[in-house]
Design an enzyme around this catalytic site. Structure first.
Site, mmCIF file in Angstrom:
data_model
loop_
_atom_site.group_PDB
_atom_site.id
_atom_site.type_symbol
_atom_site.label_atom_id
_atom_site.label_comp_id
_atom_site.label_asym_id
_atom_site.label_seq_id
_atom_site.Cartn_x
_atom_site.Cartn_y
_atom_site.Cartn_z
ATOM 1 N N GLU A 124 -137.280 -26.953 115.985
ATOM 2 C CA GLU A 124 -137.819 -25.613 116.126
ATOM 3 C C GLU A 124 -138.813 -25.695 117.503
ATOM 4 O O GLU A 124 -138.764 -24.756 118.117
ATOM 5 C CB GLU A 124 -138.165 -25.096 114.831
ATOM 6 C CG GLU A 124 -138.976 -23.538 114.999
ATOM 7 C CD GLU A 124 -137.870 -22.613 115.687
ATOM 8 O OE1 GLU A 124 -136.972 -22.381 114.716
ATOM 9 O OE2 GLU A 124 -137.942 -21.950 116.645
ATOM 10 N N VAL A 127 -138.389 -25.586 121.944
ATOM 11 C CA VAL A 127 -138.334 -24.381 122.974
ATOM 12 C C VAL A 127 -139.405 -23.497 122.127
ATOM 13 O O VAL A 127 -139.387 -23.075 120.948
ATOM 14 C CB VAL A 127 -136.989 -23.704 122.844
ATOM 15 C CG1 VAL A 127 -137.123 -22.475 123.692
ATOM 16 C CG2 VAL A 127 -136.195 -24.726 123.107
ATOM 17 N N GLY A 129 -142.792 -23.543 121.741
ATOM 18 C CA GLY A 129 -143.774 -23.891 120.862
ATOM 19 C C GLY A 129 -143.861 -23.526 119.307
ATOM 20 O O GLY A 129 -142.848 -23.836 118.518
ATOM 21 N N LYS A 200 -135.471 -26.058 128.144
ATOM 22 C CA LYS A 200 -135.469 -25.050 127.173
ATOM 23 C C LYS A 200 -134.292 -24.110 127.174
ATOM 24 O O LYS A 200 -133.687 -23.714 126.165
ATOM 25 C CB LYS A 200 -137.089 -24.476 127.140
ATOM 26 C CG LYS A 200 -138.017 -25.727 126.927
ATOM 27 C CD LYS A 200 -139.236 -24.933 127.052
ATOM 28 C CE LYS A 200 -140.419 -25.963 126.556
ATOM 29 N NZ LYS A 200 -141.761 -25.478 126.974
ATOM 30 N N GLY A 297 -149.329 -26.102 123.156
ATOM 31 C CA GLY A 297 -150.632 -26.417 122.643
ATOM 32 C C GLY A 297 -150.576 -26.929 121.349
ATOM 33 O O GLY A 297 -149.411 -26.768 120.727
HETATM 34 N N1 HSE Z 1 -146.041 -28.202 128.996
HETATM 35 C C1 HSE Z 1 -145.015 -27.263 128.146
HETATM 36 C C2 HSE Z 1 -145.613 -25.844 128.459
HETATM 37 C C3 HSE Z 1 -145.736 -27.526 126.656
HETATM 38 O O1 HSE Z 1 -146.622 -25.571 129.028
HETATM 39 O O2 HSE Z 1 -145.150 -24.866 128.048
HETATM 40 C C4 HSE Z 1 -144.568 -26.893 125.782
HETATM 41 O O3 HSE Z 1 -143.334 -27.541 125.996
#
Ligand code: HSE
Length: 402
Positions: A124, A127, A129, A200, A297
């Protein structure tokens, strides 16, 4: 009691341990079992860390520990993550991962092994976070034919574009700030060149259609060409600039693309600011839906991984079916798709010359910028390039989302 091993004690891995330990009681009620972090794999030592005694440096220790039922992979990258995850699944352990590179490349194969072994491979957090989007696609929206997925899929670049738009901030300064806040990938190109968003959208599109969409097949452009002037023009056109990962079907063809796009200021994605991500999904029955939240994060991402661990515990001995076959799903040539383009050229280029090449255009002007800027009529990408190639200098071109 269920024992978990966490591979990688960096930002996300440490976050997962924190979530599982901080919320241990409420998680126990939801999972039906106590979940304990037994071992942590990392090359580094963590003196003073309350979990320092759990840290091991050799995966063999985890592989040979028969008390471990679930492996959490937060190492990132393809190797050794792929080898460790595959080994764990073949041993009959469930795996939860936040690793989009791993999932984009080997998702179909690893799901197949999990099915064979009656365990689970859940991802999960790979993609969006902390945003629930994998389950919506694999469970809630399965009655629909998905016609469009448009996502702000990278928190770092959305944070940067927001700061550039609202504060006129400098590209390098905002990148540094995003890195300091722990949003950015180890190598900033992955974020700013769109590679992260590309993986993603490849994952989401594979899940939406149940077959392998190779990220290498998706045309990808990042935000490194976006300048302060572009935002002035965007404002004048009542639009926003967003880095979108998109896949959509049109006339029986499936397209995918990652690039900065101009979207209408009233589009639901226009209000998605800072590190927030959102995924707009259009199904042929459900119509428009949007999933919104923290896309990067430590805690938001860890929250999604830990929830996957809970699901693994709830489904011990049963496989949660995810349709993602290894058979490749070919994408249509995005060069054939028709849309409008916002184009900036040096002031020396006359509108007459522009219209000779592009056909009728709508000029756009902003105070303080002396250029020839315009919006084309609807044309294919191939037609656009045929026209643009007649000029020596294109200062910038941004696609207008349809
Ligand atoms: N570097 C990625 C972002 C982290 O900034 O969305 C999360 O996949």
């Amino acid at each position: 009691m269920v024992n978990v091993a966490v591979l990688g004690y960096g930002t996300i891995g440490a976050g997962v341990v924190e979530v599982l330990q901080t919320n241990a009681d409420s998680i126990e009620k939801k999972a039906g079992e106590r979940i304990v972090v037994k071992r942590i794999l990392d090359l580094r030592e963590f003196p003073g860390d309350p979990n320092a005694d759990k840290v091991v440096h050799d995966y063999k220790v985890i592989e040979e520990d028969e008390d471990i039922q679930i492996v959490v992979e937060c190492m990132g990258g393809l190797e050794p993550a792929y080898t460790f995850v595959k080994t764990a699944l073949l041993q009959g352990r469930s795996v939860a991962t936040s690793n989009k590179e791993l999932v984009a490349k080997y998702g179909a194969e690893l799901i197949g092994i999990a099915e064979e072994k009656k365990v689970n491979f859940l991802f999960e957090a790979s993609v969006g976070g902390g945003i629930p989007i994998i389950r919506p696609l694999t469970q809630c929206l399965t009655a629909d034919v998905i016609e469009e997925i448009s996502g702000i899929l990278n928190g770092t670049t959305n944070y940067m574009l927001t700061k550039m738009e609202e504060e006129g901030a400098d590209f390098d300064a905002v990148l540094k700030e995003a890195q300091e806040k722990g949003y950015a990938e180890l190598h900033p190109e992955a974020d700013i060149e769109g590679f992260d968003a590309c993986r993603k959208i490849a994952i989401l599109t594979s899940l939406a259609y149940g077959k392998q969409v190779d990220f290498e097949d998706i045309h990808t452009e990042g935000i490194t060409n976006i300048t302060a002037e572009d935002f002035l023009y965007a404002r004048a056109m009542k639009k926003c600039i967003k880095l979108l990962g998109k896949s959509w079907s049109d006339d029986g063809k499936l397209y995918a693309l990652v690039c900065p796009m101009l979207i209408d200021q009233y589009h639901p994605l226009a209000g998605v600011k800072d590190v927030f991500n959102a995924i707009f999904v259009h199904g042929n029955m459900v119509d428009d839906t949007m999933f919104y939240g923290q896309g990067a994060g430590r805690r938001p991402t860890a929250s999604a991984v830990a929830a996957d661990v809970v699901d693994c515990v709830k489904h011990m001995g049963t496989h949660i079916k995810i349709i993602w076959e290894q058979e490749k799903l070919p994408l249509s040539d995005f060069g054939d798709f028709r849309r409008r383009y916002f184009v900036r050229m040096p002031k020396e280029v006359s509108l007459d010359a522009v219209e000779k090449a592009f056909g009728p255009v709508e000029p756009v002007q902003v105070e303080g910028v002396v250029e020839t800027a315009f919006v084309t009529g609807i044309m294919s990408e191939k037609e656009y390039h045929a026209a643009a190639d007649q000029f020596d200098t294109i200062l910038n071109m941004i696609r207008i989302d349809v």
